[in-house]
Scaffold this motif. Structure first.
Motif, PDB file in Angstrom:
ATOM      1  N   SER A 102       6.315 -16.971  25.151  1.00 40.06           N
ATOM      2  CA  SER A 102       7.650 -17.045  25.754  1.00 40.06           C
ATOM      3  C   SER A 102       8.679 -16.388  24.839  1.00 40.06           C
ATOM      4  N   ALA A 103       9.801 -16.018  25.438  1.00 39.15           N
ATOM      5  CA  ALA A 103      10.854 -15.289  24.717  1.00 39.15           C
ATOM      6  C   ALA A 103      10.256 -14.092  23.998  1.00 39.15           C
ATOM      7  N   ALA A 104       9.427 -13.341  24.719  1.00 40.25           N
ATOM      8  CA  ALA A 104       8.671 -12.231  24.138  1.00 40.25           C
ATOM      9  C   ALA A 104       9.327 -10.877  24.367  1.00 40.25           C
ATOM     10  N   GLY A 105      10.588 -10.893  24.789  1.00 48.21           N
ATOM     11  CA  GLY A 105      11.277  -9.640  25.054  1.00 48.21           C
ATOM     12  C   GLY A 105      11.842  -8.967  23.823  1.00 48.21           C
ATOM     13  N   SER A 106      11.865  -9.677  22.698  1.00 52.57           N
ATOM     14  CA  SER A 106      12.404  -9.112  21.467  1.00 52.57           C
ATOM     15  C   SER A 106      12.003  -9.983  20.290  1.00 52.57           C
ATOM     16  N   GLY A 107      12.339  -9.540  19.091  1.00 51.49           N
ATOM     17  CA  GLY A 107      12.209 -10.350  17.900  1.00 51.49           C
ATOM     18  C   GLY A 107      10.821 -10.902  17.646  1.00 51.49           C
ATOM     19  N   ILE A 108      10.778 -12.181  17.261  1.00 54.10           N
ATOM     20  CA  ILE A 108       9.519 -12.832  16.901  1.00 54.10           C
ATOM     21  C   ILE A 108       8.556 -12.862  18.084  1.00 54.10           C
ATOM     22  N   GLY A 109       9.067 -13.154  19.268  1.00 51.67           N
ATOM     23  CA  GLY A 109       8.210 -13.227  20.449  1.00 51.67           C
ATOM     24  C   GLY A 109       7.533 -11.910  20.757  1.00 51.67           C
ATOM     25  N   ARG A 110       8.275 -10.823  20.685  1.00 51.36           N
ATOM     26  CA  ARG A 110       7.683  -9.496  20.933  1.00 51.36           C
ATOM     27  C   ARG A 110       6.634  -9.179  19.873  1.00 51.36           C
ATOM     28  N   ALA A 111       6.964  -9.443  18.612  1.00 49.15           N
ATOM     29  CA  ALA A 111       6.011  -9.163  17.537  1.00 49.15           C
ATOM     30  C   ALA A 111       4.744  -9.991  17.696  1.00 49.15           C
ATOM     31  N   SER A 112       4.907 -11.241  18.113  1.00 48.55           N
ATOM     32  CA  SER A 112       3.757 -12.117  18.343  1.00 48.55           C
ATOM     33  C   SER A 112       2.876 -11.594  19.465  1.00 48.55           C
ATOM     34  N   ALA A 113       3.485 -11.222  20.579  1.00 46.40           N
ATOM     35  CA  ALA A 113       2.727 -10.696  21.711  1.00 46.40           C
ATOM     36  C   ALA A 113       1.959  -9.437  21.313  1.00 46.40           C
ATOM     37  N   LEU A 114       2.591  -8.575  20.546  1.00 43.83           N
ATOM     38  CA  LEU A 114       1.940  -7.347  20.094  1.00 43.83           C
ATOM     39  C   LEU A 114       0.775  -7.645  19.155  1.00 43.83           C
ATOM     40  N   ALA A 115       0.983  -8.576  18.225  1.00 36.86           N
ATOM     41  CA  ALA A 115      -0.071  -8.911  17.275  1.00 36.86           C
ATOM     42  C   ALA A 115      -1.280  -9.514  17.976  1.00 36.86           C
ATOM     43  N   LEU A 116      -1.033 -10.396  18.930  1.00 34.16           N
ATOM     44  CA  LEU A 116      -2.126 -11.021  19.675  1.00 34.16           C
ATOM     45  C   LEU A 116      -2.889  -9.983  20.504  1.00 34.16           C
ATOM     46  N   ALA A 117      -2.140  -9.078  21.124  1.00 35.39           N
ATOM     47  CA  ALA A 117      -2.770  -8.034  21.937  1.00 35.39           C
ATOM     48  C   ALA A 117      -3.589  -7.082  21.064  1.00 35.39           C
ATOM     49  N   LYS A 118      -3.047  -6.703  19.911  1.00 34.35           N
ATOM     50  CA  LYS A 118      -3.783  -5.832  18.987  1.00 34.35           C
ATOM     51  C   LYS A 118      -5.091  -6.462  18.553  1.00 34.35           C
ATOM     52  N   ALA A 119      -5.097  -7.801  18.488  1.00 35.44           N
ATOM     53  CA  ALA A 119      -6.303  -8.519  18.067  1.00 35.44           C
ATOM     54  C   ALA A 119      -7.266  -8.757  19.213  1.00 35.44           C
ATOM     55  N   GLY A 120      -6.943  -8.228  20.411  1.00 33.60           N
ATOM     56  CA  GLY A 120      -7.870  -8.281  21.528  1.00 33.60           C
ATOM     57  C   GLY A 120      -7.536  -9.257  22.633  1.00 33.60           C
ATOM     58  N   ALA A 121      -6.435 -10.001  22.505  1.00 41.26           N
ATOM     59  CA  ALA A 121      -6.088 -10.989  23.525  1.00 41.26           C
ATOM     60  C   ALA A 121      -5.408 -10.340  24.726  1.00 41.26           C
ATOM     61  N   LYS A 122      -5.588 -10.964  25.889  1.00 41.10           N
ATOM     62  CA  LYS A 122      -4.795 -10.641  27.069  1.00 41.10           C
ATOM     63  C   LYS A 122      -3.554 -11.528  27.029  1.00 41.10           C
ATOM     64  N   VAL A 123      -2.378 -10.916  27.190  1.00 41.17           N
ATOM     65  CA  VAL A 123      -1.138 -11.641  26.943  1.00 41.17           C
ATOM     66  C   VAL A 123      -0.222 -11.621  28.155  1.00 41.17           C
TER      67      VAL A 123
END
Length: 256
Positions: free
Chosen positions: A12-33
């Motif tokens: 949640s709150a993945a449109g910027s900042g920590i949330g965006r970075a988290s979504a990107l990191a999880l996706a890079k590690a192979g997760a569907k987000v």
């Protein structure tokens, strides 16, 4: 094998900042987000960034103050990906900086509704989804202000202390169901909000910077790395913990 390969979840709150970075990191590690935010344009931009690195993501607009929207977010994530393995509950606000005697009650209410109620609604429905697939990992965004006091931020401090408390309680309640619940406690992190603070209150910003043991502000990617670790099986025996990611700031302040 990538760290999160085969796993699916939401941020949640993945449109910027920590949330965006988290979504990107999880996706890079192979997760569907499932990327969620109240700002559709910003959320879709995060999805685009994930897709550009070869990741899988979808967007769902959600205001966490509304429990029905939170239910719909969890349901849509399960519908899209078949399960809910992880969730990063990142939505929160700090709407005013003033002494409590001068605080605006409406701003207090909204801060509590978004930061605390939003986390409560999210966890309530996430644990029930995770029970259906045999477990999962929830990471809440608390704050250094959830560990110690902070002048002129009563509502924010109260809401983040409460997030720490319900993180511990939910970890106790669902640990035997293989659901882990932890929190990160970011210190001052370089986000658009902090950049504005540095511009508008440079003396305060520099005072905080000088007191940091690491000598530098943390970045959104530092928070995201902690989220990734706590969502992954590497942390399978870590439960009910609030992890400061703050360059040592809450450990103690350096003399000025």
């Amino acid at each position: 094998m990538m760290l999160m390969e085969g796993k699916a979840g939401l941020v949640s709150a993945a449109g910027s900042g920590i949330g965006r970075a988290s979504a990107l990191a999880l996706a890079k590690a192979g997760a569907k987000v499932m990327v969620s935010d109240v700002n559709e344009e910003a959320g879709l931009e995060t999805v685009k960034l994930i897709e550009e690195i070869g990741g899988v993501a979808k967007f769902f607009k959600c205001n966490v103050m509304n429990e029905d929207e939170v239910i719909a977010l969890v349901d849509e994530t399960v519908k899209a990906f078949g399960k809910l393995d992880f969730a990063h509950n990142n939505a929160g606000v700090n709407l005013q900086r003033t002494k409590i005697g001068e605080a605006d009650s409406d701003a207090w209410d909204k801060t509590i509704r978004i930061t605390l109620y939003g986390t409560f609604y999210s966890m309530k429905h996430q644990v029930n989804a995770m029970l259906k697939n045999g477990g999962g990992s929830i990471v809440n965004t608390a704050s250094g202000a959830g560990i110690e006091g902070a002048v002129n931020m009563a509502a924010y401090v109260a809401s983040k202390h409460a997030v720490v408390g319900i993180t511990k309680t939910t970890a106790l309640e669902y640990g035997k169901d293989k659901i882990r619940v932890n929190a990160i406690a970011p210190g001052s992190t370089v986000t658009p909000a902090i950049e504005r603070w540095a511009e508008t209150s440079p003396e305060q910003y520099n005072a905080v910077l000088k007191a940091m043991p690491s000598g530098e502000m943390t970045r959104a990617e530092d928070q995201a790395n902690a989220v990734l670790f706590l969502c992954s099986d590497l942390s399978k025996q870590i439960n009910g913990v609030t992890l400061p990611v703050d360059g040592g700031y809450t450990a103690g302040k350096l003399p000025l």
